[in-house]
Design a protein around this motif. Sequence first.
Motif, mmCIF file in Angstrom:
data_model
loop_
_atom_site.group_PDB
_atom_site.id
_atom_site.type_symbol
_atom_site.label_atom_id
_atom_site.label_comp_id
_atom_site.label_asym_id
_atom_site.label_seq_id
_atom_site.Cartn_x
_atom_site.Cartn_y
_atom_site.Cartn_z
ATOM 1 N N LEU A 30 0.916 -1.075 0.042
ATOM 2 C CA LEU A 30 0.174 -0.039 0.091
ATOM 3 C C LEU A 30 0.824 1.140 -0.156
ATOM 4 N N TYR A 31 2.052 1.271 0.732
ATOM 5 C CA TYR A 31 2.871 2.358 0.665
ATOM 6 C C TYR A 31 3.502 2.621 -0.589
ATOM 7 N N PHE A 32 3.865 1.475 -1.274
ATOM 8 C CA PHE A 32 4.547 1.970 -2.665
ATOM 9 C C PHE A 32 3.385 1.996 -3.712
ATOM 10 N N TYR A 33 2.052 1.688 -3.441
ATOM 11 C CA TYR A 33 0.735 1.928 -4.413
ATOM 12 C C TYR A 33 0.677 3.666 -4.414
ATOM 13 N N VAL A 34 1.066 4.271 -3.451
ATOM 14 C CA VAL A 34 0.938 5.873 -3.479
ATOM 15 C C VAL A 34 1.957 6.360 -4.524
ATOM 16 N N LEU A 56 -8.633 12.650 0.434
ATOM 17 C CA LEU A 56 -7.780 11.772 -0.600
ATOM 18 C C LEU A 56 -8.738 11.406 -1.645
ATOM 19 N N ALA A 57 -8.191 11.281 -2.824
ATOM 20 C CA ALA A 57 -9.170 10.378 -3.855
ATOM 21 C C ALA A 57 -7.966 9.286 -3.929
ATOM 22 N N VAL A 58 -8.352 7.938 -4.026
ATOM 23 C CA VAL A 58 -7.401 6.940 -4.281
ATOM 24 C C VAL A 58 -8.161 6.017 -5.612
ATOM 25 N N ARG A 59 -7.288 6.087 -6.410
ATOM 26 C CA ARG A 59 -7.661 5.036 -7.555
ATOM 27 C C ARG A 59 -7.781 3.754 -7.261
ATOM 28 N N SER A 60 -8.883 3.157 -7.813
ATOM 29 C CA SER A 60 -9.172 1.515 -7.515
ATOM 30 C C SER A 60 -8.058 0.843 -8.079
ATOM 31 N N ARG A 61 -7.699 -0.099 -7.564
ATOM 32 C CA ARG A 61 -6.712 -1.045 -8.404
ATOM 33 C C ARG A 61 -7.303 -2.056 -9.331
ATOM 34 N N ILE A 96 -3.885 3.599 3.102
ATOM 35 C CA ILE A 96 -3.340 4.373 2.221
ATOM 36 C C ILE A 96 -3.560 5.986 2.840
ATOM 37 N N GLY A 97 -4.779 6.332 3.170
ATOM 38 C CA GLY A 97 -4.825 7.652 3.741
ATOM 39 C C GLY A 97 -4.149 7.886 5.046
ATOM 40 N N VAL A 98 -4.020 6.885 5.883
ATOM 41 C CA VAL A 98 -3.146 6.862 6.984
ATOM 42 C C VAL A 98 -1.676 7.062 6.865
ATOM 43 N N ILE A 99 -1.264 6.351 5.899
ATOM 44 C CA ILE A 99 0.166 6.415 5.281
ATOM 45 C C ILE A 99 0.502 7.548 4.839
ATOM 46 N N THR A 100 -0.183 8.329 4.116
ATOM 47 C CA THR A 100 -0.230 9.488 3.606
ATOM 48 C C THR A 100 -0.004 10.479 4.383
ATOM 49 N N TRP A 101 -0.989 10.596 5.329
ATOM 50 C CA TRP A 101 -1.094 11.557 6.491
ATOM 51 C C TRP A 101 0.216 11.415 7.362
ATOM 52 N N ASN A 102 0.765 10.452 7.597
ATOM 53 C CA ASN A 102 1.805 10.322 8.127
ATOM 54 C C ASN A 102 3.360 10.707 7.675
ATOM 55 N N VAL A 103 3.296 10.399 6.309
ATOM 56 C CA VAL A 103 4.343 11.158 5.495
ATOM 57 C C VAL A 103 4.260 12.361 5.473
ATOM 58 N N LEU A 104 3.254 13.015 5.085
ATOM 59 C CA LEU A 104 2.910 14.445 4.782
ATOM 60 C C LEU A 104 3.489 15.268 6.186
ATOM 61 N N SER A 105 2.888 14.657 7.496
ATOM 62 C CA SER A 105 3.221 15.246 8.664
ATOM 63 C C SER A 105 4.719 15.319 8.807
ATOM 64 N N LEU A 106 5.397 14.069 8.515
ATOM 65 C CA LEU A 106 7.043 14.199 8.780
ATOM 66 C C LEU A 106 7.625 15.142 7.748
ATOM 67 N N ILE A 107 7.089 15.252 6.678
ATOM 68 C CA ILE A 107 7.766 16.200 5.539
ATOM 69 C C ILE A 107 7.571 17.613 6.003
ATOM 70 N N LYS A 108 6.190 17.945 6.305
ATOM 71 C CA LYS A 108 5.805 19.570 6.566
ATOM 72 C C LYS A 108 6.202 19.787 8.019
ATOM 73 N N HIS A 109 6.093 18.877 8.975
ATOM 74 C CA HIS A 109 6.394 19.257 10.506
ATOM 75 C C HIS A 109 7.300 18.693 11.314
ATOM 76 N N GLY A 110 8.023 17.703 10.562
ATOM 77 C CA GLY A 110 8.918 16.790 11.126
ATOM 78 C C GLY A 110 8.519 15.771 12.212
ATOM 79 N N GLU A 111 7.176 15.461 12.380
ATOM 80 C CA GLU A 111 6.834 14.686 13.409
ATOM 81 C C GLU A 111 5.552 13.799 12.793
ATOM 82 N N GLY A 112 5.648 12.499 12.847
ATOM 83 C CA GLY A 112 4.652 11.752 12.275
ATOM 84 C C GLY A 112 3.488 11.653 13.364
ATOM 85 N N ILE A 113 2.470 10.920 12.862
ATOM 86 C CA ILE A 113 1.369 10.965 13.698
ATOM 87 C C ILE A 113 1.150 9.843 14.584
ATOM 88 N N ASP A 114 0.661 9.651 15.530
ATOM 89 C CA ASP A 114 0.632 8.776 16.981
ATOM 90 C C ASP A 114 -0.468 7.873 16.898
#
Length: 128
Positions: A30-34, A56-61, A96-114
Amino acid sequence: MQYQIDDQIKNFLLALSRVLDIRIEKVLDLYFYVTPETVRIVEIVERGSKIVGLRLAVRSRKKPDVWYYVAVGEYGAKCTCEGNTVGGKICRHIIIGVITWNVLSLIKHGEGIDLSKLTWLYTREKDV
């Protein structure tokens, strides 16, 4: 700096796998699907200096011309796919939404989600 983010993402994906009780291979899949072709950010919801949710909008596989709309946040998640709307399950699109949320938080604020604060992850049935 990049190594630190890579380690945080790796640890997050391992923790997510444990929380959802699914194999790490599925989480990595799922991580690599993004990609920009498969996931589009519709809205980032911020409170202060923290991202508290995403739409998010996620394309169907299976059906490349179909997009599912996903909302994830501190208090819950929702997806327009059948598994979620009919069964109320945590679908692959929500993960996929949770994974994307975590990566964005890391990039933008330097801290992932708990993950421990996302109690809805622990109480809903999985459909992955």
